[in-house]
Scaffold this motif. Sequence first.
Motif, PDB file in Angstrom:
ATOM      1  N   VAL A  30      32.784  73.253  34.538  1.00 20.10           N
ATOM      2  CA  VAL A  30      33.026  72.334  35.657  1.00 20.10           C
ATOM      3  C   VAL A  30      34.083  71.301  35.272  1.00 20.10           C
ATOM      4  CG1 VAL A  30      31.981  70.531  37.098  1.00 20.10           C
ATOM      5  CG2 VAL A  30      30.748  72.663  36.697  1.00 20.10           C
ATOM      6  N   ARG A  31      34.009  70.843  34.034  1.00 19.76           N
ATOM      7  CA  ARG A  31      35.010  69.888  33.540  1.00 19.76           C
ATOM      8  C   ARG A  31      36.411  70.522  33.547  1.00 19.76           C
ATOM      9  NH1 ARG A  31      33.014  68.457  28.248  1.00 19.76           N
ATOM     10  NH2 ARG A  31      31.985  66.585  29.070  1.00 19.76           N
ATOM     11  N   GLY A  32      36.500  71.749  33.078  1.00 17.77           N
ATOM     12  CA  GLY A  32      37.788  72.428  33.017  1.00 17.77           C
ATOM     13  C   GLY A  32      38.356  72.773  34.387  1.00 17.77           C
ATOM     14  N   GLU A  33      37.485  72.881  35.394  1.00 21.99           N
ATOM     15  CA  GLU A  33      37.914  73.256  36.744  1.00 21.99           C
ATOM     16  C   GLU A  33      38.027  72.060  37.678  1.00 21.99           C
ATOM     17  OE1 GLU A  33      35.707  77.665  36.541  1.00 21.99           O
ATOM     18  OE2 GLU A  33      34.851  76.051  37.747  1.00 21.99           O
ATOM     19  N   LYS A  34      38.008  70.861  37.126  1.00 19.48           N
ATOM     20  CA  LYS A  34      37.974  69.645  37.940  1.00 19.48           C
ATOM     21  C   LYS A  34      39.107  69.597  38.972  1.00 19.48           C
ATOM     22  CE  LYS A  34      37.772  64.586  37.591  1.00 19.48           C
ATOM     23  NZ  LYS A  34      37.740  63.423  36.669  1.00 19.48           N
ATOM     24  N   ALA A  35      40.292  69.999  38.589  1.00 20.01           N
ATOM     25  CA  ALA A  35      41.439  69.942  39.505  1.00 20.01           C
ATOM     26  C   ALA A  35      41.366  71.003  40.600  1.00 20.01           C
ATOM     27  CB  ALA A  35      42.743  70.104  38.717  1.00 20.01           C
ATOM     28  N   ASN A  36      40.617  72.068  40.348  1.00 17.86           N
ATOM     29  CA  ASN A  36      40.483  73.150  41.321  1.00 17.86           C
ATOM     30  C   ASN A  36      39.088  73.759  41.189  1.00 17.86           C
ATOM     31  OD1 ASN A  36      41.038  75.158  43.233  1.00 17.86           O
ATOM     32  ND2 ASN A  36      41.983  76.514  41.717  1.00 17.86           N
ATOM     33  N   PRO A  37      38.064  73.087  41.754  1.00 21.69           N
ATOM     34  CA  PRO A  37      36.676  73.522  41.578  1.00 21.69           C
ATOM     35  C   PRO A  37      36.443  74.954  42.054  1.00 21.69           C
ATOM     36  CG  PRO A  37      36.776  71.341  42.571  1.00 21.69           C
ATOM     37  CD  PRO A  37      38.172  71.887  42.606  1.00 21.69           C
ATOM     38  N   GLN A  38      35.769  75.731  41.215  1.00 18.02           N
ATOM     39  CA  GLN A  38      35.426  77.108  41.573  1.00 18.02           C
ATOM     40  C   GLN A  38      33.954  77.240  41.968  1.00 18.02           C
ATOM     41  OE1 GLN A  38      37.975  79.579  41.616  1.00 18.02           O
ATOM     42  NE2 GLN A  38      39.035  77.606  41.461  1.00 18.02           N
TER      43      GLN A  38
END
Length: 360
Positions: A88-96
């Motif tokens: 979730v941290r790594g996808e913050k800019a584009n939530p999956q």
Amino acid sequence: MKKNWLKCGILTLVGAMTVGLTACGGGDEAKPAATGDDGSKNTSQKLVIYTARDKNVVDQIIPQFEEKNPGIKVEVMTMGAQQIMERVRGEKANPQADFWWGGTQSSFITAANEGLLESYKPSFADSVPAEYKDAQDRWYGEMLLPEVIMYNSDAVKKEDAPKDWDELLDPKFKDKILIRGVMASGTMRTIYDSMIYRQDPNSPEKGYEWLKKLDANTKEYTQDPTQLYLKLARQEGTISLWNLQDILIQKETKKQPFDYIYPASGAPILVDGVGIVKDAKNMEAAKKFYEFLFDKDQLKDKAEKLFQIPTRSDVDKNEFPAWYKELDTKSLDLDWMVLAEKEKEWMQYWDENIKGKGAK
């Protein structure tokens, strides 16, 4: 022959145009929108869930939710709670993902502070005590999860199993202990953090020494819960540390030879939480799943079949199963804010300086 070919081509083109117009909404065969359990119409929606829940829990809950909400198609990705945090941290800019289902309060506190969770006040908000939720409604505890001592009941008599945490360090348990891989597991990180805290909350050194002794008695760190259950059932090890719910599921539902000891000095009792991912793409579907999980009938059903201890204070405990009413949930005295703050530092030190390096 040429004329016939030309005529055929024109007819084909006209047919294709007709189909195209129908597909764009010009036909009379459009299907009505699916209707949810509340009578409202749903357009087709997707709901992406990251979960640390046991597969048995997922397999029971998701079909029920989809049945009540036929317009929502659920996609579930299962991983350790810490892995969810990192993803979730790594996808913050584009939530999956839309919904985070299952994780420690330490993880959710950290995620909330990093702006990874959406603020949403559910309908049941006032029935969940303040210590089991975020003050800004960014996460709520779904259930309480005592962390206990697990053992193979075919290989170990109950009277011979460790009665408290410090007994795990006894040399007689050398190479008897199996531990689920710590770094990827919210459950194990919490247990290990709690062991450090209970030695001395102001300094981790005594806790590190305690974990070195535990490491010396540990035969193996398994990759995931499935491997832990398999190896414990095969008696490749006979003792472990794990959460009460999953132990009871394996014992009662899967008929595994597992049982537990509730530590005499108390157990870390996790507030196992849920939350909506910040800027989720399927926000309305996520809110529906939120409400579904905390429905009173659902909570009773989950206590009966999945051994969950609910956080809602407005449920009638007399309607819950005997195992729940008889459970004495003595808790270790822990400061969860400290654990959330120190978890990364403590676990990194353990991983780099203690794991696999205890006095053998």
